[in-house]
Design a protein around this motif. Structure first.
Motif, PDB file in Angstrom:
ATOM      1  N   ASP A 128       0.819  -1.207   0.000  1.00 25.10           N
ATOM      2  CA  ASP A 128       0.000   0.000   0.000  1.00 25.10           C
ATOM      3  C   ASP A 128       0.858   1.264   0.000  1.00 25.10           C
ATOM      4  OD1 ASP A 128      -2.696   0.533  -0.342  1.00 25.10           O
ATOM      5  OD2 ASP A 128      -2.973   1.141   1.744  1.00 25.10           O
ATOM      6  N   ARG A 157      -0.172   5.099   1.036  1.00 24.90           N
ATOM      7  CA  ARG A 157      -1.513   5.609   0.739  1.00 24.90           C
ATOM      8  C   ARG A 157      -2.230   5.884   2.051  1.00 24.90           C
ATOM      9  NH1 ARG A 157      -3.115   5.108  -4.507  1.00 24.90           N
ATOM     10  NH2 ARG A 157      -1.831   3.770  -5.839  1.00 24.90           N
ATOM     11  N   GLN A 158      -2.906   7.010   2.108  1.00 27.58           N
ATOM     12  CA  GLN A 158      -3.569   7.412   3.334  1.00 27.58           C
ATOM     13  C   GLN A 158      -5.081   7.222   3.221  1.00 27.58           C
ATOM     14  OE1 GLN A 158      -1.662   8.318   5.972  1.00 27.58           O
ATOM     15  NE2 GLN A 158       0.077   7.896   4.628  1.00 27.58           N
ATOM     16  N   ALA A 159      -5.700   7.022   4.351  1.00 28.83           N
ATOM     17  CA  ALA A 159      -7.162   6.964   4.391  1.00 28.83           C
ATOM     18  C   ALA A 159      -7.712   8.331   4.010  1.00 28.83           C
ATOM     19  CB  ALA A 159      -7.626   6.570   5.792  1.00 28.83           C
ATOM     20  N   SER A 163     -14.510   5.044  -0.664  1.00 31.84           N
ATOM     21  CA  SER A 163     -14.936   3.660  -0.445  1.00 31.84           C
ATOM     22  C   SER A 163     -14.362   2.767  -1.535  1.00 31.84           C
ATOM     23  CB  SER A 163     -16.467   3.554  -0.453  1.00 31.84           C
ATOM     24  OG  SER A 163     -17.022   4.268   0.623  1.00 31.84           O
ATOM     25  N   THR A 182      -7.056  -4.757  -0.246  1.00 30.88           N
ATOM     26  CA  THR A 182      -7.094  -3.422   0.345  1.00 30.88           C
ATOM     27  C   THR A 182      -8.535  -2.973   0.458  1.00 30.88           C
ATOM     28  OG1 THR A 182      -6.867  -2.336  -1.810  1.00 30.88           O
ATOM     29  CG2 THR A 182      -4.848  -2.799  -0.594  1.00 30.88           C
ATOM     30  N   GLY A 184     -10.938   0.590   1.937  1.00 34.95           N
ATOM     31  CA  GLY A 184     -10.999   1.930   2.504  1.00 34.95           C
ATOM     32  C   GLY A 184     -12.434   2.389   2.589  1.00 34.95           C
ATOM     33  N   ARG A 195      -8.417   2.871   6.453  1.00 30.18           N
ATOM     34  CA  ARG A 195      -7.886   2.114   5.319  1.00 30.18           C
ATOM     35  C   ARG A 195      -7.077   0.951   5.870  1.00 30.18           C
ATOM     36  NH1 ARG A 195      -7.096   2.869  -0.080  1.00 30.18           N
ATOM     37  NH2 ARG A 195      -5.365   1.731  -1.015  1.00 30.18           N
ATOM     38  N   SER A 241      -1.181   5.244  12.084  1.00 29.41           N
ATOM     39  CA  SER A 241      -0.891   4.139  11.171  1.00 29.41           C
ATOM     40  C   SER A 241      -0.149   3.035  11.907  1.00 29.41           C
ATOM     41  CB  SER A 241      -0.052   4.623   9.979  1.00 29.41           C
ATOM     42  OG  SER A 241       1.201   5.106  10.401  1.00 29.41           O
TER      43      SER A 241
END
Length: 708
Positions: A128, A157-159, A163, A182, A184, A195, A241
């Protein structure tokens, strides 16, 4: 899509370290790359630093050693697996000249979203990860300790509230099995997003062990990453995280260079290693009308376990000129069991100017603390003095203050000044207990410490004549801290270990970037010169079964060229190349490392190159995406004595994917020509031995976008 990450220009991308959701998919064809080389999101065209930004695409995510593959996509960069999760990294010829002797012995900084990582965490999996930023040249000012040669920054990758639910699967002929998923979602609209990503992968080995009939080089990895993003008020955001990885395998070993095509070992027992890594980070960012303030804290837990038989019958038969059968059944007398445990805490508070201001500035305070425990039980018939239980404790604390400011001198020129100053304290305690070997002292205790106050910095002059062009000249100082090896090879003689000295360097660079053909062609070029003092190097003393650590001066210089072309007719081409020349300076009289004045720095390729070609066309109501990558590394010296060279090698990777709607299927081939690279080498008396890279892997994969 080629591995070079292209993100379209927009205000959201430039105002945040995390690209906006619209462009985080890396699909921008003509826009600028967004990087965080100066700890804030900026267009690459605005950053006077040599950077290669790489998107870990599907062809890389399926490998279990993505670090090595990624390094080949940047000019003058080498990252080699050294076992037990450690890497030997060299950037522009500057780096650790040998295998890591502790998690602190490194000149390449590794960061995760800007948080400094222990070198035993290393690259981990590119799970990710949205991009990898390879920053070449000293980065001590903004990335802290151990960034003398450069920094590798992994950006996850960030939340963001989008969706999504995705899953993929890959299978290959080397026993490769990879499953990844993955997900989110927005948990509280406009306030909380989450995520999560998980991966399970394995591959069997390709180096045959005649002693057991097994195939060495097998690995199995399970990893997971989760993040939460909270935006409770305007201008305030928080991010939490977590990452967990567990790896087990039977690692490869040295093979006689002359017989590398047979890829054979002869060990009575298979080697074994395991690695458990846990990292966590919390970041709070508050935006104000005049500036931005950020506070972050990180935790790391690393546990390594390795069991290794020390006598390979095929290698020792060559060394001593005897039949290999004489060196079998030695597992009880030539064996090493290593355990290590490290716990790391880090914290940082920084203030920075808002994007778009006339004067760019950033400053802050950083703290880093590590507690490391090492244990090794070894029996060795070649060097009886090594028969012992050895334990060690190393603790290090580092506090520093840093700042950088960019001042416009005119409409087209600017000056950037930066500095970091700090104080380090490292303590070492060790216990040596002999296993009863005659002539070896029964026990030896030692304790030592090293402390230093230090500073590093740099100045960069920028020129921007317009038309998407820029050029820069920079002078920077680099630093790698002093410290201790995990073990003292002379403890059996009652001789205390002295700390290795800090390494300092002066780095000069001239570079430039230019966008041509209405932005379809991006070109960057740079030339560099590094003067390294007291570079950390190592050599193998086979007779006494020990590693020699010595500080030597050396110089490196070279050029780099990178380019990206969007042809406008469906082809996307990425290419880079680098040339590096190195030379070791004066060598102390009586040195037993084998180094000589004028020798090349080991592991440094004189030339590196990469070409990636991508092509997308409509096919059977879907889209056909074809990628072909060619990577080249020239010959390089295997050790300090320059006794022999590791052979140069070229590898070809290919991937053909067809996507229709939410479903994608692909065929892939890694190392298509099946040419095994020589990755590490050493001289055992008169016998040259090498580590070998992986063989060809051919397979298929499927991926589904299950929902949005």
């Amino acid at each position: 899509m080629t591995p070079l990450l292209a993100l379209s220009q927009c205000a959201a991308c430039l105002a945040s370290v995390t690209p906006c959701p619209v462009h985080e998919d890396n699909s921008g064809a003509h826009g600028d790359i967004v990087v965080t080389a100066r700890r804030v999101g900026e267009r690459l065209r605005d950053v006077p630093v040599s950077i290669t930004a790489i998107a870990p695409d599907a062809s890389l995510n399926g490998t279990l050693d993505a670090a090595t593959e990624i390094s080949r996509r940047a000019p003058n960069v080498s990252i080699t697996d050294a076992g037990q999760g450690r890497r030997v990294a060299l950037v522009r010829g500057v780096g650790l000249l040998g295998l890591p002797i502790s998690p602190f012995d490194t000149t390449i900084g590794i960061a995760l979203d800007g948080m400094p990582l222990s070198s035993d965490v290393g690259f981990s999996q590119t799970l990710d990860v949205t991009r990898v930023e390879m920053l070449r040249g000293p980065q001590n000012v903004l990335f802290g300790r151990s960034s003398q040669a450069g920094t590798i920054n992994l950006v996850t990758r960030q939340a963001d509230g989008t969706s999504e639910l995705n899953a993929s699967f890959e299978v290959g002929d080397t026993g490769l099995r990879t499953v990844e998923a993955t997900a989110g979602a927005s948990l509280i609209d406009g306030i909380l997003a989450g995520r999560v990503a998980v991966r399970s992968a394995r591959t069997r080995g390709s180096l045959r062990n005649l002693g057991t009939g097994s195939a060495l080089g097998a690995n199995e990895v399970t990893a997971g990453r989760a993040s939460l993003r909270l935006t409770p008020a305007s201008g305030l955001r928080m991010r939490l995280s977590l990452y967990r990885e567990e790896t087990t395998g039977n690692p490869s070993s040295y093979v006689v260079k002359e017989t590398k095509d047979k890829a054979l070992n002869w060990l009575d027992v298979d080697p074994f290693e395991s690695r458990r890594v846990t990292t966590g980070a919390l970041e709070l960012v508050q935006e104000t009308p005049g500036f931005e303030i950020a506070a972050s804290a990180g935790l790391q837990a690393i546990d390594l376990h390795g069991d290794l038989e020390l006598t390979d019958a095929l290698l020792y038969a060559r060394i001593f000129g005897r039949p290999p059968q004489e060196f079998t059944n030695s597992a009880a007398t030539d064996f090493s069991a290593v355990r290590s445990r490290e716990r790391v805490q880090s914290a940082e508070v920084r203030l920075s100017s808002n994007p778009g201001g006339r004067v760019r500035w950033i400053g802050g305070l950083s703290a880093y603390a590590s507690r490391y425990a090492y244990g090794n039980r070894q029996t060795n018939s070649i060097s009886p003095a090594s028969n012992a239980d050895v334990t060690a404790r190393i603790a290090t604390r580092s506090l520093s203050i840093f700042g950088e400011v960019g001042i416009p001198l005119s409409r087209t020129t600017a000056l950037t000044l930066g500095a970091r100053a700090g104080r380090d304290l490292t303590t070492f305690r060790s216990q040596f207990d002999s296993l009863g070997t005659p002539g070896v002292i029964p026990a030896f205790n030692e304790a030592a410490r090293v402390k230093e106050t230090w500073a590093s910095g740099g100045v960069t002059f920028e020129w921007r004549p317009g038309g998407n062009r820029m050029a820069w000249i920079s002078f920077k100082t680099g630093r790698s801290p002093a410290g201790f090896a995990s073990y003292n090879p002379n403890a059996g003689k009652g001789v205390s270990q002295a700390p290795y000295r800090r390494s300092m360097s002066l780095a000069y660079e001239i570079g430039g970037r230019h966008a041509l053909l209405d932005g379809k062609l991006d070109v960057s070029v740079s030339a560099f010169y590094n003067d390294v003092r007291s570079g950390h190097l190592q050599a193998l003393d086979f007779v006494n079964s020990r590693t020699i650590v010595e500080a030597l001066d050396y110089r490196t210089y070279g050029i780099e060229l990178e380019g990206r072309l969007d042809t406008g007719v469906g082809f996307d081409i990425v290419a880079n190349g680098g040339l590096t020349s190195t030379s070791i300076g004066e060598v102390p009289t009586g040195s037993v490392t084998g180094a000589r004045r004028g020798n090349r720095v080991p592991g440094v390729a004189g030339a590196t190159g990469f070409v990636g070609v991508g092509r997308k066309v409509a096919f059977v109501d879907g889209m056909l995406d074809t990628q072909v990558d060619i990577q080249f590394v020239s010959a390089r010296a295997a050790d300090l004595s320059n006794a022999f060279d590791l052979a140069g090698h070229a590898s070809i990777n290919a991937r053909v994917a067809w996507k229709k709607g939410r479903l994608s299927a692909h065929l892939f081939a890694r190392n298509l020509l099946d040419r095994r690279a020589e990755t590490l080498g050493t001289q055992f008396l008169s016998v040259a031995a090498v580590f070998l890279g992986p063989r060809r892997t051919v397979g298929i994969g499927l991926s589904w976008q299950l929902g949005t």
